[in-house]
Design a protein around this motif. Structure first.
Motif, mmCIF file in Angstrom:
data_model
loop_
_atom_site.group_PDB
_atom_site.id
_atom_site.type_symbol
_atom_site.label_atom_id
_atom_site.label_comp_id
_atom_site.label_asym_id
_atom_site.label_seq_id
_atom_site.Cartn_x
_atom_site.Cartn_y
_atom_site.Cartn_z
ATOM 1 N N ASP A 19 0.808 -1.213 0.000
ATOM 2 C CA ASP A 19 0.000 0.000 0.000
ATOM 3 C C ASP A 19 0.841 1.263 0.000
ATOM 4 N N LEU A 20 2.111 1.134 -0.371
ATOM 5 C CA LEU A 20 3.007 2.291 -0.332
ATOM 6 C C LEU A 20 3.697 2.484 -1.671
ATOM 7 N N ARG A 21 3.455 3.654 -2.272
ATOM 8 C CA ARG A 21 4.073 4.013 -3.539
ATOM 9 C C ARG A 21 4.701 5.396 -3.385
ATOM 10 N N VAL A 22 5.901 5.523 -3.931
ATOM 11 C CA VAL A 22 6.611 6.798 -3.903
ATOM 12 C C VAL A 22 6.821 7.233 -5.344
ATOM 13 N N PHE A 23 6.338 8.424 -5.689
ATOM 14 C CA PHE A 23 6.484 8.901 -7.058
ATOM 15 C C PHE A 23 7.912 9.341 -7.329
ATOM 16 N N VAL A 24 8.425 8.925 -8.484
ATOM 17 C CA VAL A 24 9.767 9.326 -8.896
ATOM 18 C C VAL A 24 9.720 9.771 -10.360
ATOM 19 N N PRO A 25 10.365 10.891 -10.671
ATOM 20 C CA PRO A 25 10.474 11.284 -12.078
ATOM 21 C C PRO A 25 11.392 10.302 -12.799
ATOM 22 N N ALA A 26 10.998 9.917 -14.002
ATOM 23 C CA ALA A 26 11.793 8.982 -14.788
ATOM 24 C C ALA A 26 12.026 9.562 -16.181
ATOM 25 N N ARG A 27 13.130 9.166 -16.765
ATOM 26 C CA ARG A 27 13.482 9.608 -18.108
ATOM 27 C C ARG A 27 13.936 8.393 -18.900
ATOM 28 N N LEU A 28 13.363 8.206 -20.079
ATOM 29 C CA LEU A 28 13.799 7.173 -21.003
ATOM 30 C C LEU A 28 14.453 7.890 -22.167
ATOM 31 N N TYR A 29 15.579 7.367 -22.611
ATOM 32 C CA TYR A 29 16.303 8.032 -23.686
ATOM 33 C C TYR A 29 16.796 6.987 -24.680
ATOM 34 N N TYR A 30 16.636 7.296 -25.966
ATOM 35 C CA TYR A 30 17.032 6.377 -27.035
ATOM 36 C C TYR A 30 17.842 7.130 -28.076
ATOM 37 N N LYS A 31 18.950 6.522 -28.487
ATOM 38 C CA LYS A 31 19.787 7.092 -29.542
ATOM 39 C C LYS A 31 20.021 6.034 -30.614
ATOM 40 N N SER A 32 19.987 6.448 -31.853
ATOM 41 C CA SER A 32 20.213 5.508 -32.946
ATOM 42 C C SER A 32 21.638 4.970 -32.951
ATOM 43 N N THR A 33 22.565 5.661 -32.297
ATOM 44 C CA THR A 33 23.944 5.182 -32.231
ATOM 45 C C THR A 33 24.103 4.026 -31.241
ATOM 46 N N ASP A 34 23.102 3.792 -30.408
ATOM 47 C CA ASP A 34 23.057 2.644 -29.499
ATOM 48 C C ASP A 34 21.680 2.014 -29.669
ATOM 49 N N PRO A 35 21.435 1.421 -30.850
ATOM 50 C CA PRO A 35 20.067 1.074 -31.256
ATOM 51 C C PRO A 35 19.399 -0.054 -30.484
ATOM 52 N N TYR A 36 20.156 -0.832 -29.744
ATOM 53 C CA TYR A 36 19.566 -1.957 -29.018
ATOM 54 C C TYR A 36 19.102 -1.576 -27.618
ATOM 55 N N GLY A 119 14.896 -5.211 -36.184
ATOM 56 C CA GLY A 119 15.616 -6.091 -37.093
ATOM 57 C C GLY A 119 16.685 -5.402 -37.915
ATOM 58 N N ARG A 120 16.716 -4.060 -37.865
ATOM 59 C CA ARG A 120 17.713 -3.311 -38.646
ATOM 60 C C ARG A 120 18.705 -2.579 -37.754
ATOM 61 N N GLU A 121 18.721 -2.913 -36.475
ATOM 62 C CA GLU A 121 19.597 -2.231 -35.521
ATOM 63 C C GLU A 121 21.069 -2.309 -35.927
ATOM 64 N N SER A 122 21.488 -3.470 -36.445
ATOM 65 C CA SER A 122 22.906 -3.653 -36.775
ATOM 66 C C SER A 122 23.387 -2.664 -37.839
ATOM 67 N N GLU A 123 22.488 -2.160 -38.651
ATOM 68 C CA GLU A 123 22.854 -1.176 -39.671
ATOM 69 C C GLU A 123 23.274 0.160 -39.059
ATOM 70 N N PHE A 124 22.911 0.387 -37.812
ATOM 71 C CA PHE A 124 23.187 1.659 -37.140
ATOM 72 C C PHE A 124 24.369 1.586 -36.173
ATOM 73 N N VAL A 125 24.960 0.406 -36.041
ATOM 74 C CA VAL A 125 26.083 0.237 -35.125
ATOM 75 C C VAL A 125 27.383 0.480 -35.883
ATOM 76 N N ASP A 126 28.206 1.360 -35.354
ATOM 77 C CA ASP A 126 29.525 1.644 -35.928
ATOM 78 C C ASP A 126 30.530 0.744 -35.209
ATOM 79 N N ILE A 127 30.814 -0.407 -35.794
ATOM 80 C CA ILE A 127 31.670 -1.403 -35.164
ATOM 81 C C ILE A 127 33.071 -0.861 -34.914
ATOM 82 N N ASP A 128 33.622 -0.098 -35.854
ATOM 83 C CA ASP A 128 34.982 0.430 -35.685
ATOM 84 C C ASP A 128 35.084 1.337 -34.465
#
Length: 137
Positions: A19-36, A119-128
């Protein structure tokens, strides 16, 4: 031009007891350079920010069925029209369960899939660059 990323700011609840909940601000962030990955940050206090990396696929699968193993698990809770997500985080320091709005996460995730289709994430990864960074440490 480099894609700057997509951000979602939401309010989540830290489930501290039945019966106890504490509100916390959350942030989700996505970049194509880290597509997974999706970066999560939770503002526990103004001076204490907790950061996690979650597989985008786990977050997406968790919208409709329990997903994830190990340190991160995502579970849909409630009826489809009013669904929430439980995000369980496990570390050596303990366990936390966060609850948040599934609809907001679903809409935001759809935008990430517009930028980097499934399914196309690997196209956005710079392996080097990745190997250079890995070998530098």
């Amino acid at each position: 031009m480099e894609f700057p990323g997509l951000e979602l700011r939401i309010r989540m609840s830290l489930v501290a007891g039945p019966d106890l909940r504490v509100f916390v601000p959350a942030r989700l962030y996505y970049k194509s350079t880290d597509p997974y990955a999706v970066q999560f940050s939770f503002d526990v206090t103004p001076d204490d920010v907790v950061r996690w990396m979650v597989a985008r696929e786990v977050l997406d699968q968790g919208l409709t069925a329990p997903a994830g193993i190990g340190d991160v698990k995502v579970t849909p809770i409630g009826p489809h029209w009013n669904r929430c997500l439980w995000i369980d985080l496990q570390s050596l320091d303990g366990h936390a369960r966060l609850e948040g709005p599934a609809a907001s996460v679903k809409a935001w995730l759809a935008k990430t899939f517009e930028v980097v289709p499934a399914g196309r994430e690997s196209e956005f990864v710079d392996i080097d660059t990745f190997l250079d960074e890995l070998l530098a440490h």
